[in-house]
Design an enzyme around this catalytic site. Sequence first.
Site, PDB file in Angstrom:
ATOM      1  N   SER A 233      38.824  42.643  36.736  1.00  8.97           N
ATOM      2  CA  SER A 233      37.674  42.822  35.599  1.00  8.97           C
ATOM      3  C   SER A 233      37.726  44.376  35.538  1.00  8.97           C
ATOM      4  O   SER A 233      38.077  45.149  36.466  1.00  8.97           O
ATOM      5  CB  SER A 233      36.580  42.208  36.113  1.00  8.97           C
ATOM      6  OG  SER A 233      35.847  43.013  37.116  1.00  8.97           O
ATOM      7  N   LYS A 234      36.901  44.686  34.708  1.00  9.86           N
ATOM      8  CA  LYS A 234      36.520  46.189  34.248  1.00  9.86           C
ATOM      9  C   LYS A 234      35.508  46.799  35.587  1.00  9.86           C
ATOM     10  O   LYS A 234      35.290  47.977  35.313  1.00  9.86           O
ATOM     11  CB  LYS A 234      35.971  46.520  33.059  1.00  9.86           C
ATOM     12  CG  LYS A 234      36.869  46.171  31.899  1.00  9.86           C
ATOM     13  CD  LYS A 234      36.167  46.926  30.662  1.00  9.86           C
ATOM     14  CE  LYS A 234      36.616  45.774  29.604  1.00  9.86           C
ATOM     15  NZ  LYS A 234      35.912  45.629  28.398  1.00  9.86           N
ATOM     16  N   ARG A 235      34.992  46.084  36.236  1.00  4.71           N
ATOM     17  CA  ARG A 235      33.919  46.573  37.359  1.00  4.71           C
ATOM     18  C   ARG A 235      34.316  47.596  37.881  1.00  4.71           C
ATOM     19  O   ARG A 235      33.416  48.784  37.991  1.00  4.71           O
ATOM     20  CB  ARG A 235      33.672  45.479  38.324  1.00  4.71           C
ATOM     21  CG  ARG A 235      32.337  44.824  38.052  1.00  4.71           C
ATOM     22  CD  ARG A 235      32.185  43.776  38.652  1.00  4.71           C
ATOM     23  NE  ARG A 235      33.311  42.591  38.931  1.00  4.71           N
ATOM     24  CZ  ARG A 235      33.742  42.079  40.009  1.00  4.71           C
ATOM     25  NH1 ARG A 235      32.845  42.111  41.248  1.00  4.71           N
ATOM     26  NH2 ARG A 235      34.688  41.318  40.005  1.00  4.71           N
ATOM     27  N   GLY A 237      36.827  50.192  37.037  1.00  6.99           N
ATOM     28  CA  GLY A 237      37.315  51.001  36.319  1.00  6.99           C
ATOM     29  C   GLY A 237      38.201  50.274  35.307  1.00  6.99           C
ATOM     30  O   GLY A 237      38.191  49.126  35.101  1.00  6.99           O
TER      31      GLY A 237
END
Length: 449
Positions: A233-235, A237
């Site tokens: 996921s984007k957590r 970066g």
Amino acid sequence: MSKVKTRFAPSPTGLLHIGGLRTAIYSYALAKKSGGKFVLRIEDTDQKRLVTGSVENLKNSLIKSGLKWDEYYVQTERAKQGIYLKEAKRLIESGNAFYCRCKPKNPKSEGYSNILRDPCRSKDYETGAIKLKVPDNEVLGYHDFIINKEIFWKTDLVADTTLLKSEEFSNLPTYHLAVVVDDHAMGITHVLRGHDWMPSTPIHLLVYKYLGYKRPEVGHLTDILDPDGGKLSKRKGSVSCEVMIGDGYLPEAILNYVILLGWAPKDNREIFSLGEFVKIFDPRGFQKSNPIFDRAKLDWFNGYYIRQKTDKELAKLFLEFLPKNVDYKTLLRITPLVKERLTKVSEIGTLAGFFFEKPKVKQKLLGKNASVHLKEAITILKKLREWNLDQINSVLTGLIKDKGFETGSFFMDLRVAITGSRVTPPINESIVILGKLKTLRRLKFVLQP
Ligand code: GLU
């Protein structure tokens, strides 16, 4: 090896995710290795999920990675030709599909519920959405060429799935019908897709069978995991190609890193260009466990590819991350000084911004002897006739010796006064490029009360 034809079939719902890029790379390599074709197909029939600009963006990201497609299709364009409607009607005629008149829960959503056994299946309606009539008590199976295993489902667990929407929604097909009709029509021999599409496969198996199509080989790729667990996921970066390139990653580094996310060659080699990868790609090299997205490793690849660039190539890439008015010739001279130190192209700003803009110098970064160091440096540098590395090196080392300065703290004061930072390219080389005038001005400026 007979010719393989593959496709990458993204839905234009946003930027190209790392997982999507990985599917595209493997599909491309599988086809190209056999001298076959790679198709790009835009699966845009789920209108409510579309994001404007995604198609162009997906194409750009593929082009930047070198993944050129041989054929290009857009499903909504094909829908206008009635291709899917015709096939859905064939399913009605053969008794393997039925019209459903249930209204979507939310009339705007186009969403039909896929109930296990839809009551409309026995109503003999003549219009509506078209749904697959799933048989009871059958077993569906296929051999997954990536997982290398037979996979089975009982049809009792497969729902009567919507294949084509009603006229009200332009008779657009759902993914399940469009994917099967198109893979057949386009002569796709091997389908490669992410693991999350696995639950759709039994539906597709039935549609292939009822339409009388030969089924392509189907393979599912492992999920890429976040280092903290769960799906990537984007957590931590960015995970989309475009944002990563904007962050200073090189497309060839992303490509190389992604190739090794769950696949390895026999000889454990790590560095590949796309062409080299195509040559050695072997679908038996897929690993069973889920790969973990390791940013430190990606950074390593990026540093490696940065250092493979010529100074000219790199200087051009730097331009994107520096103020518009920077002088290219100066930048070209700076490039060899920073090349070894960069992990991302974007770091050029912090590492070399001082060449183009007078830095703010924080007094607390200077040592206790800074004013003596800087005053003496000014005096001796001022006298220099020729502003070159040999001269600068020799007068400054001479000065340190004569005055008994401590080398480390002398150069740190010089560095901080000139650049505003304690971490920079080699300072003597830097002041050669900066020039006499600016160097002296900066040193004097720091000494002002
Ligand atoms: N359109 C699907 C996606 O967005 C493709 C799934 C498939 O390859 O069958 O990923």
